[in-house]
Enzyme design. Structure first.
Site, PDB file in Angstrom:
ATOM      1  N   GLY A   1      90.432 -34.641 -31.658  1.00  0.00           N
ATOM      2  CA  GLY A   1      89.659 -34.788 -30.429  1.00  0.00           C
ATOM      3  C   GLY A   1      88.161 -34.787 -30.651  1.00  0.00           C
ATOM      4  O   GLY A   1      87.395 -35.137 -29.760  1.00  0.00           O
TER       5      GLY A   1
ATOM      6  N   ASP B   1      83.154 -45.921 -41.740  1.00  0.00           N
ATOM      7  CA  ASP B   1      83.796 -45.545 -40.473  1.00  0.00           C
ATOM      8  C   ASP B   1      82.722 -45.312 -39.410  1.00  0.00           C
ATOM      9  O   ASP B   1      82.397 -44.178 -39.056  1.00  0.00           O
ATOM     10  CB  ASP B   1      84.635 -44.287 -40.690  1.00  0.00           C
ATOM     11  CG  ASP B   1      85.506 -43.953 -39.489  1.00  0.00           C
ATOM     12  OD1 ASP B   1      85.647 -44.810 -38.598  1.00  0.00           O
ATOM     13  OD2 ASP B   1      86.043 -42.818 -39.447  1.00  0.00           O
TER      14      ASP B   1
ATOM     15  N   SER C   1      86.821 -36.498 -33.276  1.00  0.00           N
ATOM     16  CA  SER C   1      86.516 -37.729 -33.998  1.00  0.00           C
ATOM     17  C   SER C   1      85.392 -38.507 -33.344  1.00  0.00           C
ATOM     18  O   SER C   1      85.319 -38.611 -32.115  1.00  0.00           O
ATOM     19  CB  SER C   1      87.752 -38.631 -34.052  1.00  0.00           C
ATOM     20  OG  SER C   1      88.544 -38.342 -35.156  1.00  0.00           O
ATOM     21  N   GLY C   2      84.528 -39.077 -34.172  1.00  0.00           N
ATOM     22  CA  GLY C   2      83.441 -39.907 -33.671  1.00  0.00           C
ATOM     23  C   GLY C   2      82.234 -39.125 -33.214  1.00  0.00           C
ATOM     24  O   GLY C   2      81.190 -39.706 -32.926  1.00  0.00           O
TER      25      GLY C   2
ATOM     26  N   HIS D   1      87.236 -45.800 -36.336  1.00  0.00           N
ATOM     27  CA  HIS D   1      88.657 -45.574 -36.060  1.00  0.00           C
ATOM     28  C   HIS D   1      88.900 -45.147 -34.614  1.00  0.00           C
ATOM     29  O   HIS D   1      90.055 -45.013 -34.195  1.00  0.00           O
ATOM     30  CB  HIS D   1      89.261 -44.574 -37.053  1.00  0.00           C
ATOM     31  CG  HIS D   1      88.921 -43.143 -36.806  1.00  0.00           C
ATOM     32  ND1 HIS D   1      87.895 -42.486 -37.459  1.00  0.00           N
ATOM     33  CD2 HIS D   1      89.490 -42.216 -35.987  1.00  0.00           C
ATOM     34  CE1 HIS D   1      87.852 -41.228 -37.050  1.00  0.00           C
ATOM     35  NE2 HIS D   1      88.806 -41.034 -36.161  1.00  0.00           N
TER      36      HIS D   1
ATOM     37  N   GLU E   1      78.107 -34.595 -19.883  1.00  0.00           N
ATOM     38  CA  GLU E   1      79.431 -34.029 -19.606  1.00  0.00           C
ATOM     39  C   GLU E   1      79.503 -32.637 -20.227  1.00  0.00           C
ATOM     40  O   GLU E   1      79.004 -32.418 -21.331  1.00  0.00           O
ATOM     41  CB  GLU E   1      80.508 -34.921 -20.216  1.00  0.00           C
ATOM     42  CG  GLU E   1      81.940 -34.451 -20.010  1.00  0.00           C
ATOM     43  CD  GLU E   1      82.463 -34.747 -18.621  1.00  0.00           C
ATOM     44  OE1 GLU E   1      82.050 -34.004 -17.698  1.00  0.00           O
ATOM     45  OE2 GLU E   1      83.247 -35.692 -18.462  1.00  0.00           O
TER      46      GLU E   1
ATOM     47  N   GLU F   1      77.298 -35.930 -14.439  1.00  0.00           N
ATOM     48  CA  GLU F   1      77.838 -36.928 -15.351  1.00  0.00           C
ATOM     49  C   GLU F   1      77.221 -38.317 -15.112  1.00  0.00           C
ATOM     50  O   GLU F   1      76.970 -38.702 -13.966  1.00  0.00           O
ATOM     51  CB  GLU F   1      79.354 -37.036 -15.207  1.00  0.00           C
ATOM     52  CG  GLU F   1      80.113 -35.771 -15.548  1.00  0.00           C
ATOM     53  CD  GLU F   1      80.303 -34.834 -14.366  1.00  0.00           C
ATOM     54  OE1 GLU F   1      81.096 -33.889 -14.489  1.00  0.00           O
ATOM     55  OE2 GLU F   1      79.643 -35.058 -13.317  1.00  0.00           O
TER      56      GLU F   1
END
Length: 251
Positions: free
Chosen positions: A202, A111, A204-205, A65, A79, A89
């Site tokens: 924020g 997902d 997510s994933g 998603h 990061e 980075e």
């Protein structure tokens, strides 16, 4: 009076659905910079919007998603602070994205997506891949403590991302179907039985790591840090073969 009550209920439902779709660190703390070496930030116009997990030098796993066209996003490794350039980075364009062929955007089943970076990451003291478990690894139980990390909001109903990477320890919560009716075998629940600790907007994933194994991807849930609605994560070990197949056929 009845009309006002219906309006209020509808508004709460809309807010809940919005929270579920944006999905998601509540109750955690800032981590030692660069200590979570597999953590990735997925960014659009250099703005963080989802997390990811490095699993090989050129491959990052995230939630389906979180998909955006590959030409519009970048992946950042090593990061810590989103607010400043710290000099460590590693920023990558995206060569290709592989969304799971059976991803269902309505139920969030399957997902998961794989991101192939434009060039391999430089593995060093700050950047190392996470271990992807297989079905032969020990199963998780209710006593399993896991760590979820990300730059998501730190307060319920906040819209401001954390400027620094944060993490919180949470527990695997068995019998996830007690909390949600649409749970599948491809999902796991994790949180605190008392609430107050969770991933949120924020995050997510991002990764859920248990006993050194990358077991979950922040996927969905109702609200954040609610004792009656733990966070729901994609069960990574169910996709070990698919991950290997995609990587081996797109090397």
């Amino acid at each position: 009076m009845g009309h006002c009550l219906q309006t209020t209920i509808l508004l709460l439902l809309v807010l809940t659905i919005r929270d579920t779709l944006e999905q998601r660190i509540i109750g955690g703390q800032e981590v030692e910079p660069y200590s979570i070496k597999y953590q990735a930030s997925i960014q659009h116009n250099r703005n963080h919007y989802c997390g990811g997990t490095l699993i090989a030098a050129q491959w990052v796993v995230s939630a389906a998603h979180c998909w955006r066209p590959s030409s519009l996003i970048q992946v950042v490794l090593s990061e810590h602070s989103l607010a400043s350039e710290e000099g460590f980075e590693q920023v990558f364009d995206v060569e290709k994205i592989f969304v799971h062929y059976n991803y269902n955007y309505r139920t969030f089943n399957n997902d998961i997506m794989l991101i192939k970076l434009s060039t391999p990451a430089q593995l060093n003291a700050n950047v190392q891949p996470a271990y992807v478990p297989t079905e032969s690894d020990p199963e998780m139980t209710g006593s399993t403590i896991c760590t979820v990390s990300g730059w998501g909001v730190t307060r319920i109903y906040s819209y401001y991302l954390s400027p620094v990477l944060r993490a919180v320890d949470i527990n695997i919560m068995p019998n996830c179907y007690y909390y949600y009716w649409r749970i599948t075998d491809n999902m796991i629940c994790a949180g605190s039985p008392f609430g107050g600790k969770d991933s949120c907007q924020g995050d997510s994933g991002g990764p859920l790591v248990c006993d050194g194994r990358f077991e979950g991807i922040v996927s969905w849930g109702i609200g954040c840090a609610n004792p009656y609605f733990p966070g729901v994560y994609t069960r990574v070990r169910n996709y070990a073969r698919w991950i290997d197949w995609v990587m081996n056929n797109n090397s």
